[in-house]
Scaffold this motif. Structure first.
Motif, PDB file in Angstrom:
ATOM      1  N   ASP A 137       0.825  -1.211   0.000  1.00 48.24           N
ATOM      2  CA  ASP A 137       0.000   0.000   0.000  1.00 48.24           C
ATOM      3  C   ASP A 137       0.854   1.254   0.000  1.00 48.24           C
ATOM      4  OD1 ASP A 137       1.042  -0.137   2.510  1.00 48.24           O
ATOM      5  OD2 ASP A 137      -0.882  -0.181   3.577  1.00 48.24           O
ATOM      6  N   SER A 138       2.144   1.103  -0.354  1.00 46.68           N
ATOM      7  CA  SER A 138       3.027   2.263  -0.441  1.00 46.68           C
ATOM      8  C   SER A 138       4.001   2.070  -1.593  1.00 46.68           C
ATOM      9  CB  SER A 138       3.815   2.459   0.867  1.00 46.68           C
ATOM     10  OG  SER A 138       4.852   1.495   0.965  1.00 46.68           O
ATOM     11  N   ILE A 139       4.627   3.144  -1.988  1.00 53.31           N
ATOM     12  CA  ILE A 139       5.596   3.098  -3.081  1.00 53.31           C
ATOM     13  C   ILE A 139       6.804   2.250  -2.724  1.00 53.31           C
ATOM     14  CG2 ILE A 139       6.825   5.192  -2.339  1.00 53.31           C
ATOM     15  CD1 ILE A 139       6.035   4.234  -5.990  1.00 53.31           C
ATOM     16  N   PHE A 140       7.135   2.164  -1.446  1.00 48.98           N
ATOM     17  CA  PHE A 140       8.322   1.412  -1.033  1.00 48.98           C
ATOM     18  C   PHE A 140       8.154  -0.084  -1.263  1.00 48.98           C
ATOM     19  CE2 PHE A 140       8.184   5.293   1.527  1.00 48.98           C
ATOM     20  CZ  PHE A 140       9.399   5.858   1.174  1.00 48.98           C
ATOM     21  N   GLY A 141       6.940  -0.587  -1.007  1.00 46.12           N
ATOM     22  CA  GLY A 141       6.683  -1.998  -1.264  1.00 46.12           C
ATOM     23  C   GLY A 141       6.744  -2.322  -2.740  1.00 46.12           C
ATOM     24  N   ILE A 142       6.283  -1.396  -3.564  1.00 41.30           N
ATOM     25  CA  ILE A 142       6.327  -1.621  -5.014  1.00 41.30           C
ATOM     26  C   ILE A 142       7.774  -1.597  -5.511  1.00 41.30           C
ATOM     27  CG2 ILE A 142       5.710  -0.614  -7.248  1.00 41.30           C
ATOM     28  CD1 ILE A 142       3.017   0.136  -6.055  1.00 41.30           C
ATOM     29  N   ILE A 143       8.592  -0.711  -4.971  1.00 43.59           N
ATOM     30  CA  ILE A 143      10.016  -0.703  -5.339  1.00 43.59           C
ATOM     31  C   ILE A 143      10.647  -2.052  -5.008  1.00 43.59           C
ATOM     32  CG2 ILE A 143      12.272   0.300  -4.793  1.00 43.59           C
ATOM     33  CD1 ILE A 143      10.798   2.990  -4.381  1.00 43.59           C
ATOM     34  N   ALA A 144      10.351  -2.573  -3.800  1.00 41.07           N
ATOM     35  CA  ALA A 144      10.894  -3.872  -3.408  1.00 41.07           C
ATOM     36  C   ALA A 144      10.387  -4.983  -4.332  1.00 41.07           C
ATOM     37  CB  ALA A 144      10.518  -4.174  -1.958  1.00 41.07           C
ATOM     38  N   GLY A 145       9.104  -4.923  -4.683  1.00 40.80           N
ATOM     39  CA  GLY A 145       8.543  -5.932  -5.579  1.00 40.80           C
ATOM     40  C   GLY A 145       9.176  -5.891  -6.954  1.00 40.80           C
ATOM     41  N   ARG A 146       9.381  -4.705  -7.495  1.00 42.23           N
ATOM     42  CA  ARG A 146      10.009  -4.582  -8.808  1.00 42.23           C
ATOM     43  C   ARG A 146      11.454  -5.070  -8.782  1.00 42.23           C
ATOM     44  NH1 ARG A 146       7.931  -3.988 -13.659  1.00 42.23           N
ATOM     45  NH2 ARG A 146       9.246  -2.254 -14.322  1.00 42.23           N
ATOM     46  N   ALA A 147      12.160  -4.774  -7.696  1.00 44.10           N
ATOM     47  CA  ALA A 147      13.538  -5.257  -7.578  1.00 44.10           C
ATOM     48  C   ALA A 147      13.572  -6.782  -7.511  1.00 44.10           C
ATOM     49  CB  ALA A 147      14.196  -4.656  -6.339  1.00 44.10           C
ATOM     50  N   LEU A 148      12.606  -7.372  -6.792  1.00 43.62           N
ATOM     51  CA  LEU A 148      12.531  -8.829  -6.708  1.00 43.62           C
ATOM     52  C   LEU A 148      12.190  -9.429  -8.071  1.00 43.62           C
ATOM     53  CD1 LEU A 148      12.715 -11.280  -4.851  1.00 43.62           C
ATOM     54  CD2 LEU A 148      10.306 -10.942  -4.255  1.00 43.62           C
TER      55      LEU A 148
END
Length: 453
Positions: free
Chosen positions: A94-105
């Motif tokens: 629910d935040s941009i930080f989680g999406i950054i982590a997901g994209r990196a993964l």
């Protein structure tokens, strides 16, 4: 190609399409939707778009090396599983930080090189180019499809739903590996598709290859940076709803694909590779400069996107062909490994750099950033040597000792139209660079008939 080779080629092309579609789907919409996420800033939006590039650059060569040791299919399944987990993490965030982590993964599941190696395991040397061509077509098709599907799907289901679709595509890819993709009888090292770590120095010291590596770095920097701000421009400046962005992308992309064909023929058939190449780098630079002054008019944006995609499509198709022409015949896989690493680093630099610039100086400055990258690339490309008009040819020569391989190499180099020839006894393969218009096919056939006898 045999039916087994055709099945292998088509199934791997489908696998590549699913993965690349999952990577590209957010590109035409993310920067608009991400603005509403908690903690979102232009810098973090750019990082979220491009985070996959950094992890893909880090892991793509190791994945290829691990696949030699642990098998192709297990590494492909692992990579797709990481891709699916990254998509799910982004969907649940629910935040941009989680999406950054997901994209990196997602990027950490770097299986592109492994898929190429598996294609080499499943096809004979003389038909490998056809298999790689099918995979190449799937990459282009996935990008075009994402330009249409991304805006439509995101309007129906939002950003969260789009990431769930991406997760489903990765899981479908895993199912494809288990049910459709053949398992090779023998897995072995292929110099035309895989990296030889001991040869990095040779490839990195080659000035013409380095120019092309910088070229693909620049091209994907420009592409990713452009899509950090282009969806925002279309929505905020032109008032075009995100759901309708595909109405612009589809005709532009279709026209661009048709328009590039005559220039590909001019470059290849009429041997005008360097002037065509330089002209299309200049076209990309001109398109980005055009956005600086004309970005507020719909038809101007339509025309500039047409010019941009025409240039991008031709350069994207031409660069790997030029790598193949220039790389030593037995180091093509290593050259392509370095090239691919540069490509993903370019995507990362493009997104991260454009996000930072957008946050501080606005949309116009991002297009200037892209134009500057294109002009720097053009300056470096001006000094390139015109590429030889040669094609790679692999021939299975069977069991030879080193002395026999050396003699065969020398005899092959005497045949008209053979520019380079390396026969490696340990591979049982002759790696050739040939000029198809000058090649004495009868002499080549006769030589291998004598060898067989």
């Amino acid at each position: 190609m045999t039916r087994a080779e055709l099945r292998a080629s088509l199934s791997l092309a489908a696998l590549y399409l699913l993965r690349m579609l999952g990577m590209f789907l957010i590109l035409p919409v993310f920067s608009v939707f991400a603005r509403d996420l908690p903690g979102a800033t232009p810098e973090l939006v750019g990082l979220a778009i491009s985070a996959y590039g950094l992890t893909q650059a880090v892991f793509q060569i190791p994945f290829g090396l691990w696949s030699d040791r642990y098998g192709r299919k297990p590494l492909i399944v692992l990579g797709l599983a990481l891709f699916a987990l990254g998509g799910a993490l982004a969907a649940l965030s629910d935040s941009i930080f989680g999406i950054i982590a997901g994209r990196a993964l997602q990027g950490a599941g770097a299986v592109a090189g492994v898929i190429m190696a598996l294609a080499a395991d499943l096809t004979r040397e003389e038909h490998r180019t056809k298999a790689m061509a099918l995979i190449g077509i799937s990459i282009g098709f996935s990008f075009a499809l994402s330009m249409v599907a991304g805006p439509v799907l995101s309007t129906w289901m939002g950003l969260t739903g789009l990431f769930w679709v991406i997760t489903a595509l990765a899981l479908l890819g895993i199912a494809l590996v288990f049910t459709v993709v053949p398992t090779p009888v023998v897995t072995r090292f292929h110099r035309d598709t895989e990296v030889q770590t001991a040869s990095f120095g040779t490839v990195l010291a080659h000035p013409e290859l380095l120019r092309l590596d910088f070229g693909i770095f620049s091209l994907h920097l420009i592409l990713t940076a452009t899509f950090v701000v282009l969806p925002v421009l279309l929505k905020d400046r032109l008032g075009l709803p995100t759901a309708d962005h595909w109405h612009l992308y589809l005709p532009v992309f279709a026209l661009a694909l048709v328009s590039m064909v005559p220039f590909v023929i001019l470059a290849e058939k009429y041997r005008k590779m360097k002037p065509v190449f330089l002209a299309f780098i200049a076209l990309v630079a001109a398109a980005d400069l055009g956005f600086v002054w004309l970005g507020g008019n719909f038809w101007a944006v339509f025309g500039l996107l047409y010019v941009f995609f025409t240039g991008f499509n031709l350069l994207e198709a031409t660069l790997p062909s030029m790598i193949s022409k220039i790389a030593p015949p037995d180091l093509k896989g290593t050259a392509m490994g370095v090239y691919s690493t540069a490509q993903f680093l370019g995507a990362f630099a493009g997104g991260a750099g454009a996000g930072w610039i957008h946050g501080r100086y606005g949309i116009t400055a991002v297009f200037l950033y892209c134009a500057a990258a294109a002009l720097l690339w053009l300056g470096l490309a001006l000094g390139m040597k015109p590429p030889r008009h040669v094609s790679s040819l692999l021939i299975n020569v069977g069991g030879l000792d080193r002395e026999q391989a050396a003699r065969l190499s020398a005899r092959l180099r005497q045949i008209p139209g053979v520019a380079e020839a390396v026969v490696l006894a340990e591979d049982g393969v002759a790696y050739l660079k040939v000029d198809k218009h000058r090649l004495d096919q009868a002499a080549l056939t006769a030589l291998f008939q004598d060898l067989a006898a």
